[in-house]
Scaffold this active site. Structure first.
Site, PDB file in Angstrom:
ATOM      1  N   SER A   1      39.935  36.634  34.842  1.00 48.77           N
ATOM      2  CA  SER A   1      38.903  35.906  35.574  1.00 48.77           C
ATOM      3  C   SER A   1      37.856  35.353  34.621  1.00 48.77           C
ATOM      4  O   SER A   1      37.775  35.750  33.451  1.00 48.77           O
ATOM      5  CB  SER A   1      38.232  36.823  36.599  1.00 48.77           C
ATOM      6  OG  SER A   1      37.404  37.774  35.947  1.00 48.77           O
TER       7      SER A   1
ATOM      8  N   ASP B   1      46.051  44.351  38.937  1.00 48.26           N
ATOM      9  CA  ASP B   1      44.872  45.167  38.649  1.00 48.26           C
ATOM     10  C   ASP B   1      45.277  46.613  38.371  1.00 48.26           C
ATOM     11  O   ASP B   1      46.245  47.119  38.937  1.00 48.26           O
ATOM     12  CB  ASP B   1      43.927  45.115  39.854  1.00 48.26           C
ATOM     13  CG  ASP B   1      42.553  45.675  39.546  1.00 48.26           C
ATOM     14  OD1 ASP B   1      42.159  45.689  38.363  1.00 48.26           O
ATOM     15  OD2 ASP B   1      41.860  46.115  40.490  1.00 48.26           O
TER      16      ASP B   1
ATOM     17  N   ASP C   1      34.827  36.088  34.912  1.00 48.84           N
ATOM     18  CA  ASP C   1      33.989  37.261  34.641  1.00 48.84           C
ATOM     19  C   ASP C   1      34.536  38.071  33.466  1.00 48.84           C
ATOM     20  O   ASP C   1      33.761  38.633  32.668  1.00 48.84           O
ATOM     21  CB  ASP C   1      33.900  38.156  35.879  1.00 48.84           C
ATOM     22  CG  ASP C   1      33.156  37.506  37.032  1.00 48.84           C
ATOM     23  OD1 ASP C   1      32.334  36.605  36.773  1.00 48.84           O
ATOM     24  OD2 ASP C   1      33.398  37.891  38.190  1.00 48.84           O
ATOM     25  N   ASN C   2      35.868  38.141  33.351  1.00 54.31           N
ATOM     26  CA  ASN C   2      36.476  38.899  32.252  1.00 54.31           C
ATOM     27  C   ASN C   2      36.144  38.316  30.892  1.00 54.31           C
ATOM     28  O   ASN C   2      36.207  39.023  29.872  1.00 54.31           O
ATOM     29  CB  ASN C   2      38.004  38.939  32.400  1.00 54.31           C
ATOM     30  CG  ASN C   2      38.483  39.676  33.631  1.00 54.31           C
ATOM     31  OD1 ASN C   2      39.545  39.359  34.157  1.00 54.31           O
ATOM     32  ND2 ASN C   2      37.700  40.655  34.098  1.00 54.31           N
TER      33      ASN C   2
END
Length: 257
Positions: free
Chosen positions: A81, A35, A83-84
């Site tokens: 992810s 990250d 979500d990404n």
């Protein structure tokens, strides 16, 4: 001159850390939430977030080499992810190309790692899936550590997929719902996870200062140790990895007991 002195002191400290870890407990499985790529790019004045992703991609082989030195058997890298996947296409597609490049680099001749993509691959573009599967096949019999590439991954989705797989398996066997309810336990679900057959993570490292899992290996990390560092992933160094190992070795793992 100042940078030279700083680098020399870092190398001395790194060697000291490495000596202190001789004989210490080593995690078999390390999970890494990579990250901070975009924030790193902004912090040095770069407008293109993909510059951060590319720099972050360059750190991955080094990280795996450090894991090899430490005797780590399994590494799971959280690269993208579910979500990404909602990011705008002009941002998402270059990121997918970078991830494909990572997989191809880690599978190149002379690399020892066995690559294993984990995630909802059906949500990814066909080109990305093809690269991930090709690199998995190319590295299947290599002698090194298993490297899980978590791409299009979501912890809740993994658990739902595991339950669906379990139900489908028992349906083909003709197991009744009553029989399944009577016999179902956590091991049955674990046998259908993306990481089935692998040890659960002993240590999870997250860079960039965020202190949350973001859905990473929700089932498998029930007894994991966590190490959070403020360092952005593109700047993550061997000394930072050794600090994580030192913190892990100092903890007494009770597994709920």
């Amino acid at each position: 001159m100042r940078q030279f002195v700083r680098d020399a002191l870092t190398q001395l400290y790194e060697r000291r850390l490495a000596r202190g870890l001789v004989g210490a407990d080593t995690p078999r499985h390390v999970g890494v939430i990579v990250d901070g790529n975009r924030r790193w790019a902004r912090s040095i004045g770069l407008e293109d977030p993909n510059a951060g992703h590319r720099r972050g991609a360059d750190r991955i082989a080094s990280m795996l080499a450090w894991c090899d030195e430490a005797g780590v058997e399994v590494v799971t890298l959280f690269l993208l992810s579910t979500d990404n996947l909602t990011r705008p296409e002009p941002e998402l597609l270059p990121l997918l190309r970078i991830i494909e490049g990572v997989a191809e680099d880690l599978s190149a001749p002379g690399r020892r790692w066995q690559l294993h993509p984990v995630g909802a691959l059906e949500l990814l573009p066909a080109e990305t899936v093809a690269v991930l599967k090709q690199t998995e096949e190319a590295t299947r019999d290599r002698p090194g550590a298993t490297v899980n590439l978590a791409v299009g991954y979501g912890g809740r989705r993994e658990i739902a997929d595991a339950v669906r797989s379990l139900l489908a398996e028992h349906a083909t066997r003709g197991t009744s719902l009553e029989e399944l309810v009577e016999s179902l336990d956590v091991d049955h679900i674990a046998e259908h996870l993306y990481t089935r057959g692998q040890p659960d993570p002993d240590l999870v490292i997250r860079t960039s200062g965020e202190q949350r899992l973001s859905g990473f290996l929700l089932w498998q990390t029930a007894h994991s140790e966590f190490y959070f560092t403020d360092v952005y992933w593109p700047e993550f160094r061997r000394v930072d990895f050794l600090r994580a190992l030192r913190a892990y070795s100092a903890r007494h793992r009770r597994f709920g007991g």
